[in-house]
Enzyme design. Sequence first.
Site, PDB file in Angstrom:
ATOM      1  CE  LYS B 119      -3.787  -2.120   0.639  1.00  0.00           C
ATOM      2  NZ  LYS B 119      -4.939  -2.404  -0.007  1.00  0.00           N
ATOM      3  CD  GLU B 206      -6.042   7.743   4.779  1.00  0.00           C
ATOM      4  OE1 GLU B 206      -4.903   6.845   4.855  1.00  0.00           O
ATOM      5  OE2 GLU B 206      -7.071   6.962   4.822  1.00  0.00           O
ATOM      6  CG  HIS B 241     -14.358  -2.143   3.668  1.00  0.00           C
ATOM      7  ND1 HIS B 241     -14.544  -0.802   3.438  1.00  0.00           N
ATOM      8  CD2 HIS B 241     -14.390  -2.102   4.866  1.00  0.00           C
ATOM      9  CE1 HIS B 241     -14.878  -0.239   4.577  1.00  0.00           C
ATOM     10  NE2 HIS B 241     -14.562  -0.998   5.565  1.00  0.00           N
ATOM     11  NE  ARG B 298      -7.129  -9.366  -7.760  1.00  0.00           N
ATOM     12  CZ  ARG B 298      -8.368  -8.596  -7.804  1.00  0.00           C
ATOM     13  NH1 ARG B 298      -9.361  -8.536  -8.719  1.00  0.00           N
ATOM     14  NH2 ARG B 298      -8.703  -7.843  -6.521  1.00  0.00           N
TER      15      ARG B 298
END
Lengths: 172, 509
Positions: B119, B206, B241, B298
């Site tokens: 990440k 954040e 999610h 992918r």
Amino acid sequence: MRLTVEANGRARSVDVSGRDGIYRIVIDGVEREVDAAAVDDTTFSLICLGSGRASREVGLGPSPVPGETAVHMPAGVAVVRVLSGPPGRSGRGGGGAGLAQGTQQVVTPMPGRVVKVLVRVGDEVRARQGIVVVEAMKMENELRSPKDGRVTRILVDEGAPVEAGRPLVVID
Amino acid sequence: MPNALTKVLVANRGEIAVRIIRACRELGLRTVAVYSACDRTALHVRYADEAYPIGPDAPRDSYLRIDALMEVARRSGADAVHPGYGFLAENAGFAKAVIDAGLVFVGPSPDAIATMGSKTAARAEAAAAGVPVVPGTEAPLGPDATDADAGRIAGAVGYPLLVKAVAGGGGKGMRAVAREAELQGALRAARSEALSSFGDPAVYFERLLVRPRHVEIQLLGDVHGTIVPFVERECSIQRRHQKVLEESPSAAVTPDLRRRMAEAAVAVARRVGYTNAGTIEFLLDASGEFFFLEMNTRLQVEHPVTELVTGTDLVHWQFRVARGERLDLDPRRTLDPVGHAIECRIYAEDPDRDFLPSPGLVTALRAPAGPGIRRDDGGAVAGVVVPVHYDPLIAKLAAWAESRPQAIARMARALGEYDVRGIKTTIPFFRWLLGDAAFQEGRLDTTFIDAALEARGGRPFLEVPDEAEHLAIVAVALQAHAGTAAPTAAAAPPASRWQQAARAGGLRR
């Protein structure tokens, strides 16, 4: 033939007569006539006679509760149980939509592994509060309380494998 | 020089294995399936040219075993491996093992997988490519930082913001801060929770995006340096999610925004020398600002909606790129959608019980068909047991039509035809969703499902009207009248299961 059924928690008296595909069915005194044909072992095509020959299809399937049949229709699924006795007081809430009453168990609907028990005996819990986390199908799934109440028993240990239908926690 | 591919090991199961085998058959490639013990009779096994067992049911003992897969590749003489999605699809070590064995990995390079799989590294690459990332502090705020330090750093990030534990997870050590006055209280609470939960009080800030959309750009890259972006997919309808419904194009994206998102996605992919299929995910806020979220290295579950609105076969292209062909797609086709497509993920889950898994025996199944309907499944038919060990996706249902309202109407029509009995599925949820005014008007964000569950307060998504309840009683009474017992989960007669299995064999050549 007379019988009593329970549909979505409400007891109804039913009288069925007829043959050769045309049947008269009286539900709680309301009469209707249908043209019924089996599509396969568990699927019926019903044409409701009288008011414009409404064509409907219904499919019978299993329900997690023994003795109950889940009836599948485009409008949704209704759960129906054939009762042996006359109409009586239903053990389940009307309409099946409200929150549960009385002593309730948190039951896992799927097999898996208990990852975490989120409550302790004596804890006050709210309806829909997370109670137990069970891992199944690659996911951690939080099983929630069916009601406001108090945790009276915990029936599993963290890490234990569980089968579908196993009660995990009792809430009073 | 192009690689001549002849035989492909499909290192996956379920609908995606079947999807890949179908593409191989169309391209004249032979196929090798692998299977765990409980998948012995799965459709991908029956449909492939060859099939090899790789171990017991648990993924770590079968589909995640690189050694077992490489042994099958060697024994079968496969010259390429397609990883599908999930399992080892984003495992750089697997891609490297395939390449080291002299085979073609149908996907990006191990380096690209490794970089974009982290990440923080992916965030750094995106920022270096000039693409906005969700603003936040890069360095953690230590326990000795003063209130003044914290206030200054928070002001630079901007409000509203999230205070998040560096060691965090599962929502612990996380506090939302709407304005400066709330900062110090939230900071103390987050630090103390982080310390007690993780033994580390370090936190960072954040920016809190308020009810963002999840919008993503599909890419294809060839080995000659061409990277082609596709029209966006809208994937805001999520539970836990995870996406459950995707569509293309997004009702919130204008042609100008599409061009800017596509350029940003290509810039990130170019920085890491990306090849084959991949997707850049963005969060899009209400003001039209977008931020890099992550890259999926992918093929995605939701690739059919892109195929439907661009007339492109992404899996074909994965193989064509893997054998060295040049991408000669016309960008007018890949960025100008024709009509609208929606995909519903049919999961073995009970939407009325917080989307809990519902594995088990499928006692009856009739799938929708007709104009504009595409269904990808792994062979779920009556008599099949949906196993508990894997992802609960039993099918993907996609609808294409000339406009979004028409695509919604077509999907609703198809869902009405879908009859699945024995297990619970997400079908009732989708039927409710497609009739919801906010969804129809395209007012979506990633909190949509949570808000809907909250608003319904435990009421089922499909409430049966009285007329249907009467019909249900009629059906059960007629069956009692006919003298046969209602079926139960335990009583699917073996004979009919054989009949059903024979019907399901229609896919076999």
